[in-house]
Design a protein around this motif. Structure first.
Motif, PDB file in Angstrom:
ATOM      1  N   ASP A  69      -3.549   7.856  -4.620  1.00  0.00           N
ATOM      2  CA  ASP A  69      -2.552   8.655  -3.884  1.00  0.00           C
ATOM      3  C   ASP A  69      -1.640   7.739  -3.068  1.00  0.00           C
ATOM      4  O   ASP A  69      -0.403   7.872  -3.084  1.00  0.00           O
ATOM      5  CB  ASP A  69      -3.316   9.633  -2.979  1.00  0.00           C
ATOM      6  CG  ASP A  69      -2.392  10.658  -2.384  1.00  0.00           C
ATOM      7  OD1 ASP A  69      -1.555  11.189  -3.123  1.00  0.00           O
ATOM      8  OD2 ASP A  69      -2.474  10.903  -1.169  1.00  0.00           O
ATOM      9  N   GLU A 113       2.515   6.726  -3.584  1.00  0.00           N
ATOM     10  CA  GLU A 113       3.522   6.897  -2.528  1.00  0.00           C
ATOM     11  C   GLU A 113       4.177   5.547  -2.212  1.00  0.00           C
ATOM     12  O   GLU A 113       5.410   5.458  -2.065  1.00  0.00           O
ATOM     13  CB  GLU A 113       2.858   7.485  -1.274  1.00  0.00           C
ATOM     14  CG  GLU A 113       3.866   7.795  -0.194  1.00  0.00           C
ATOM     15  CD  GLU A 113       3.239   8.366   1.075  1.00  0.00           C
ATOM     16  OE1 GLU A 113       2.079   8.814   1.035  1.00  0.00           O
ATOM     17  OE2 GLU A 113       3.929   8.358   2.098  1.00  0.00           O
ATOM     18  N   GLU A 131       6.523   4.420  -5.022  1.00  0.00           N
ATOM     19  CA  GLU A 131       7.781   5.164  -5.016  1.00  0.00           C
ATOM     20  C   GLU A 131       8.721   4.613  -3.933  1.00  0.00           C
ATOM     21  O   GLU A 131       9.927   4.456  -4.168  1.00  0.00           O
ATOM     22  CB  GLU A 131       7.505   6.663  -4.815  1.00  0.00           C
ATOM     23  CG  GLU A 131       8.733   7.538  -4.763  1.00  0.00           C
ATOM     24  CD  GLU A 131       9.654   7.438  -5.994  1.00  0.00           C
ATOM     25  OE1 GLU A 131       9.222   6.927  -7.048  1.00  0.00           O
ATOM     26  OE2 GLU A 131      10.823   7.861  -5.874  1.00  0.00           O
ATOM     27  N   ARG A 168      -1.252   4.913   6.398  1.00  0.00           N
ATOM     28  CA  ARG A 168      -1.991   5.979   5.697  1.00  0.00           C
ATOM     29  C   ARG A 168      -3.489   5.743   5.780  1.00  0.00           C
ATOM     30  O   ARG A 168      -4.275   6.662   5.988  1.00  0.00           O
ATOM     31  CB  ARG A 168      -1.556   6.054   4.219  1.00  0.00           C
ATOM     32  CG  ARG A 168      -0.200   6.653   4.027  1.00  0.00           C
ATOM     33  CD  ARG A 168      -0.132   7.999   3.331  1.00  0.00           C
ATOM     34  NE  ARG A 168      -1.302   8.683   2.903  1.00  0.00           N
ATOM     35  CZ  ARG A 168      -1.457   9.227   1.705  1.00  0.00           C
ATOM     36  NH1 ARG A 168      -0.492   9.107   0.807  1.00  0.00           N
ATOM     37  NH2 ARG A 168      -2.543   9.895   1.397  1.00  0.00           N
TER      38      ARG A 168
END
Ligand code: LIP
Length: 267
Positions: free
Chosen positions: A13, A17, A20, A57
């Motif tokens: 995950d 992110e 990108e 994160r």
């Protein structure tokens, strides 16, 4: 205790992110932020921003875990887990607009030392190719959901190999001597420019083998797990084939590994 597949899902995950963000920043133009160990060893603003995103994160979702990142350094955790991160592996490719770059995230147990740690889960995401390689220990490795297997043996034409060259010019003569030793095993040699992708390509059979001196922990942490979970072997200098590391990193299918390691280290 958190299961390996849960850690794998988090690595995936975050890698998506982060990848990108790297891809978008690339379309906006790349600024070199600084040089590091040598004039050729660069860091871009995007490397720093992407690592900051990954670190934030992880801090939010796994506050007790340790962190070891290429751009922002190490922080010990209170759990047995450490996240080993290269935000943009293949920075020189990235800076030149060559699409072979990747976000590499691994989570390991034990001391945050590649000589002893045990990788638990890994994600290598190549945003320009839209390719996500992932693995969990004893759970196998996949590329965009398809199960990976290394090439057991090279074909009769010889092995398709890849290598890399460190940024320090004083090591280049040794690197070239190594290439000369290895070439009798090869049908051809690639220099892709992102170690995590070299490992990933061995894992999926696009390469028969890979060898490089001078890798840092974040260059090999995730990729090595992809290879072993795809049925391959990884090693370096030391007893019993050693472990990937600065002195040498080798990855290959079982039929090639011993010969490639011997040639690479000059045995
Ligand atoms: C780079 C690699 C490259 C290797 C360099 C360096 P960076 O990582 O993946 O293939 O040859 O020594 O480690 O600096 O782009 O993250």
């Amino acid at each position: 205790m958190t299961q390996p597949h849960e850690l794998e899902a988090l690595a995936v995950d975050i890698a998506r992110e982060a990848g990108e963000l790297a891809r978008v920043r690339r379309t906006q133009g790349v600024a070199i932020a600084a040089t590091k160990s040598a004039i050729a060893d660069i860091v871009t603003e995007a490397d720093r921003e992407v690592e900051a995103l990954i670190r934030a994160r992880l801090r939010a979702e796994r506050p007790g875990d340790g962190f070891l990142g290429e751009e922002s350094g190490a922080e010990r955790g209170t759990t047995d887990l450490t996240w080993v991160v290269d935000p943009i592996d293949g920075t020189v490719n990235y800076a030149y607009g060559i699409p072979a770059y990747a976000v590499s995230i691994a989570v390991v147990t034990g001391e945050p030392d590649p000589e002893s740690w045990r990788a638990v889960a890994a994600a290598v995401f190549s945003p320009a190719a839209g390719e996500l390689f992932q693995a969990a220990v004893d759970g196998g490795a996949t590329l965009n959901g398809d199960r990976l297997a290394v090439n057991a043996e090279p074909t009769a034409a010889g092995a398709l190999l890849a290598t890399g060259f460190g940024y320090d010019p004083s090591t280049h003569a040794g690197d070239l001597a190594r290439v000369a030793r290895v070439m009798p095993l090869a049908r051809d040699l690639r220099r892709i420019g992102a170690a995590s992708l070299d490992f990933a390509y061995v894992a999926c059979g696009r390469l028969d083998g890979y060898f490089e001196r001078g890798l840092q922990p974040w260059d090999h942490a995730a990729g090595a797990l992809l290879v072993t979970e795809a049925g391959g072997r990884v090693g370096g200098v030391g007893s019993g084939g050693g472990r990937p590391g600065r002195a040498m990193s080798v990855a290959a299918g079982p039929g090639l590994f011993d010969a490639l390691l011997a040639a690479a280290i000059g045995d």
